[in-house]
Motif scaffolding. Structure first.
Motif, PDB file in Angstrom:
ATOM      1  N   MET A  16       0.853  -1.169   0.000  1.00 43.32           N
ATOM      2  CA  MET A  16       0.000   0.000   0.000  1.00 43.32           C
ATOM      3  C   MET A  16       0.899   1.232   0.000  1.00 43.32           C
ATOM      4  SD  MET A  16      -2.771   1.223   2.901  1.00 43.32           S
ATOM      5  CE  MET A  16      -3.686  -0.267   2.752  1.00 43.32           C
ATOM      6  N   ASP A  17       0.601   2.153  -0.904  1.00 43.25           N
ATOM      7  CA  ASP A  17       1.441   3.351  -0.959  1.00 43.25           C
ATOM      8  C   ASP A  17       1.121   4.265   0.226  1.00 43.25           C
ATOM      9  OD1 ASP A  17      -0.654   5.252  -1.579  1.00 43.25           O
ATOM     10  OD2 ASP A  17      -0.572   4.562  -3.652  1.00 43.25           O
ATOM     11  N   GLU A  18       2.025   5.192   0.482  1.00 42.00           N
ATOM     12  CA  GLU A  18       1.915   6.035   1.670  1.00 42.00           C
ATOM     13  C   GLU A  18       0.679   6.930   1.658  1.00 42.00           C
ATOM     14  OE1 GLU A  18       4.597   9.117   4.275  1.00 42.00           O
ATOM     15  OE2 GLU A  18       5.580   7.844   2.802  1.00 42.00           O
ATOM     16  N   ASP A  19       0.301   7.460   0.512  1.00 41.83           N
ATOM     17  CA  ASP A  19      -0.883   8.324   0.441  1.00 41.83           C
ATOM     18  C   ASP A  19      -2.155   7.556   0.782  1.00 41.83           C
ATOM     19  OD1 ASP A  19       0.646  10.529  -0.241  1.00 41.83           O
ATOM     20  OD2 ASP A  19       0.376  10.234  -2.413  1.00 41.83           O
ATOM     21  N   ARG A  20      -2.302   6.353   0.220  1.00 41.07           N
ATOM     22  CA  ARG A  20      -3.486   5.538   0.526  1.00 41.07           C
ATOM     23  C   ARG A  20      -3.501   5.145   2.005  1.00 41.07           C
ATOM     24  NH1 ARG A  20      -3.915   0.570  -2.975  1.00 41.07           N
ATOM     25  NH2 ARG A  20      -5.713   0.210  -1.666  1.00 41.07           N
ATOM     26  N   PHE A  21      -2.315   4.849   2.533  1.00 35.82           N
ATOM     27  CA  PHE A  21      -2.220   4.495   3.943  1.00 35.82           C
ATOM     28  C   PHE A  21      -2.647   5.666   4.826  1.00 35.82           C
ATOM     29  CE2 PHE A  21      -0.004   4.278   7.989  1.00 35.82           C
ATOM     30  CZ  PHE A  21      -0.379   3.022   8.437  1.00 35.82           C
ATOM     31  N   GLN A  22      -2.165   6.862   4.514  1.00 42.09           N
ATOM     32  CA  GLN A  22      -2.529   8.036   5.312  1.00 42.09           C
ATOM     33  C   GLN A  22      -4.030   8.320   5.236  1.00 42.09           C
ATOM     34  OE1 GLN A  22       0.076  11.228   4.119  1.00 42.09           O
ATOM     35  NE2 GLN A  22       1.784  10.436   5.333  1.00 42.09           N
ATOM     36  N   ALA A  23      -4.616   8.137   4.070  1.00 41.66           N
ATOM     37  CA  ALA A  23      -6.063   8.340   3.923  1.00 41.66           C
ATOM     38  C   ALA A  23      -6.835   7.301   4.747  1.00 41.66           C
ATOM     39  CB  ALA A  23      -6.466   8.259   2.453  1.00 41.66           C
ATOM     40  N   LEU A  24      -6.387   6.049   4.700  1.00 43.54           N
ATOM     41  CA  LEU A  24      -7.026   5.000   5.491  1.00 43.54           C
ATOM     42  C   LEU A  24      -6.891   5.295   6.981  1.00 43.54           C
ATOM     43  CD1 LEU A  24      -8.408   2.166   5.551  1.00 43.54           C
ATOM     44  CD2 LEU A  24      -6.095   1.221   5.755  1.00 43.54           C
ATOM     45  N   TYR A  25      -5.721   5.720   7.396  1.00 44.24           N
ATOM     46  CA  TYR A  25      -5.477   6.047   8.808  1.00 44.24           C
ATOM     47  C   TYR A  25      -6.419   7.163   9.264  1.00 44.24           C
ATOM     48  CZ  TYR A  25      -3.079   7.402  13.090  1.00 44.24           C
ATOM     49  OH  TYR A  25      -2.785   7.694  14.402  1.00 44.24           O
ATOM     50  N   ALA A  26      -6.508   8.211   8.476  1.00 43.34           N
ATOM     51  CA  ALA A  26      -7.368   9.342   8.836  1.00 43.34           C
ATOM     52  C   ALA A  26      -8.834   8.927   8.927  1.00 43.34           C
ATOM     53  CB  ALA A  26      -7.198  10.476   7.824  1.00 43.34           C
ATOM     54  N   ALA A  27      -9.246   8.026   8.059  1.00 43.01           N
ATOM     55  CA  ALA A  27     -10.651   7.615   8.014  1.00 43.01           C
ATOM     56  C   ALA A  27     -11.010   6.583   9.081  1.00 43.01           C
ATOM     57  CB  ALA A  27     -10.982   7.050   6.632  1.00 43.01           C
ATOM     58  N   THR A  28     -10.032   5.874   9.628  1.00 35.40           N
ATOM     59  CA  THR A  28     -10.351   4.745  10.506  1.00 35.40           C
ATOM     60  C   THR A  28      -9.799   4.824  11.923  1.00 35.40           C
ATOM     61  OG1 THR A  28      -8.413   3.508   9.723  1.00 35.40           O
ATOM     62  CG2 THR A  28     -10.506   3.116   8.565  1.00 35.40           C
ATOM     63  N   HIS A  29      -8.853   5.680  12.175  1.00 30.49           N
ATOM     64  CA  HIS A  29      -8.139   5.630  13.460  1.00 30.49           C
ATOM     65  C   HIS A  29      -9.051   5.766  14.678  1.00 30.49           C
ATOM     66  CE1 HIS A  29      -5.765   7.042  16.908  1.00 30.49           C
ATOM     67  NE2 HIS A  29      -4.968   6.080  16.513  1.00 30.49           N
ATOM     68  N   ALA A  30      -9.889   6.767  14.735  1.00 30.89           N
ATOM     69  CA  ALA A  30     -10.713   6.997  15.928  1.00 30.89           C
ATOM     70  C   ALA A  30     -11.643   5.811  16.195  1.00 30.89           C
ATOM     71  CB  ALA A  30     -11.518   8.283  15.789  1.00 30.89           C
ATOM     72  N   ARG A  31     -12.275   5.304  15.167  1.00 31.21           N
ATOM     73  CA  ARG A  31     -13.206   4.186  15.346  1.00 31.21           C
ATOM     74  C   ARG A  31     -12.464   2.892  15.678  1.00 31.21           C
ATOM     75  NH1 ARG A  31     -18.553   4.461  13.973  1.00 31.21           N
ATOM     76  NH2 ARG A  31     -19.223   6.455  13.147  1.00 31.21           N
ATOM     77  N   LEU A  32     -11.311   2.668  15.053  1.00 29.61           N
ATOM     78  CA  LEU A  32     -10.541   1.469  15.365  1.00 29.61           C
ATOM     79  C   LEU A  32     -10.067   1.513  16.813  1.00 29.61           C
ATOM     80  CD1 LEU A  32      -9.300  -1.198  14.332  1.00 29.61           C
ATOM     81  CD2 LEU A  32      -7.245   0.120  13.772  1.00 29.61           C
ATOM     82  N   TRP A  33      -9.616   2.691  17.262  1.00 31.21           N
ATOM     83  CA  TRP A  33      -9.167   2.818  18.648  1.00 31.21           C
ATOM     84  C   TRP A  33     -10.327   2.509  19.606  1.00 31.21           C
ATOM     85  CZ3 TRP A  33     -10.197   4.953  23.260  1.00 31.21           C
ATOM     86  CH2 TRP A  33      -9.193   4.897  24.243  1.00 31.21           C
ATOM     87  N   ALA A  34     -11.488   3.067  19.327  1.00 35.75           N
ATOM     88  CA  ALA A  34     -12.651   2.837  20.191  1.00 35.75           C
ATOM     89  C   ALA A  34     -13.029   1.351  20.211  1.00 35.75           C
ATOM     90  CB  ALA A  34     -13.828   3.690  19.727  1.00 35.75           C
ATOM     91  N   TYR A  35     -12.951   0.704  19.061  1.00 41.85           N
ATOM     92  CA  TYR A  35     -13.250  -0.740  18.966  1.00 41.85           C
ATOM     93  C   TYR A  35     -12.274  -1.542  19.826  1.00 41.85           C
ATOM     94  CZ  TYR A  35     -13.212  -5.384  16.756  1.00 41.85           C
ATOM     95  OH  TYR A  35     -13.222  -6.731  16.506  1.00 41.85           O
ATOM     96  N   VAL A  36     -10.994  -1.280  19.683  1.00 39.50           N
ATOM     97  CA  VAL A  36      -9.982  -2.015  20.436  1.00 39.50           C
ATOM     98  C   VAL A  36     -10.112  -1.704  21.928  1.00 39.50           C
ATOM     99  CG1 VAL A  36      -7.491  -2.305  20.808  1.00 39.50           C
ATOM    100  CG2 VAL A  36      -8.419  -2.252  18.485  1.00 39.50           C
TER     101      VAL A  36
END
Length: 182
Positions: free
Chosen positions: A1-21
């Motif tokens: 996965m390229d860095e731009d796609r990774f950063q977009a995925l991180y921005a879109a998922t981090h808060a919810r993934l943290w809450a899930y974990v």
């Protein structure tokens, strides 16, 4: 996965993934570490390992597996002692993260881990059944039944809570369905 796609995925998922974990571990520090590990593992995968569009589900699967490993490690000899020692250390105050709430955490702590994961993925993160099956490593046809059973167990816990406290905490009050009046 390229860095731009990774950063977009991180921005879109981090808060919810943290809450899930966090819901599955009940520990802020563990959630921080496991979420970071999840993103590192996803980023380090060879190109083409995850099909396009399935990155979010694969990320949640990594996190779910890391949570399972975390709980396995904690059950080893000496884990209880470490917990007691760490419980006495004062942690610096921290602003609540998305999805934190003491009433909700108390209910989730009483649910089996898989039930808590199913309910969180379906109703908080909005995953579809196919994604949930991939995340939890179960057959897609099983998700509907497992989710139904998880909802029933949650309803039982909420009923018990309402009998014990004579009212639901506002965050957990069940809805009466469409068209009902409060």
């Amino acid at each position: 996965m390229d860095e731009d796609r990774f950063q977009a995925l991180y921005a879109a998922t981090h808060a919810r993934l943290w809450a899930y974990v966090y819901r599955l571990t009940g520990e802020r520090a563990a959630a921080d570490d496991l979420v970071q590990d999840s993103y590192c593992r996803l980023f380090q995968l060879p190109p083409g390992r995850v099909r396009a569009g399935a990155e979010r589900a694969y990320l949640y699967r990594i996190a779910t597996n890391l949570v399972t490993d975390h709980h396995r490690r904690r059950t080893r000899l000496g884990a209880r002692l470490r917990e007691l020692l760490l419980a006495h250390e004062a942690a610096p105050p921290r602003a609540p993260e998305p999805g934190e709430g003491s009433e909700l955490q108390a209910i989730f702590d009483r649910l089996p881990r898989r039930d808590a994961a199913l309910l969180w993925l379906a109703y908080v993160d909005g995953h579809d059944h196919a994604e949930m099956a991939e995340i939890l490593d179960v057959r897609p046809a099983s998700v509907r039944v497992l989710l139904s059973r998880a909802r029933a167990r949650l309803a039982d816990l909420l009923q018990t809570e309402s009998k014990d406290h004579h009212a639901f905490p506002p965050a957990l009050a069940p809805s009466r369905g469409p068209g009902s009046r409060d």
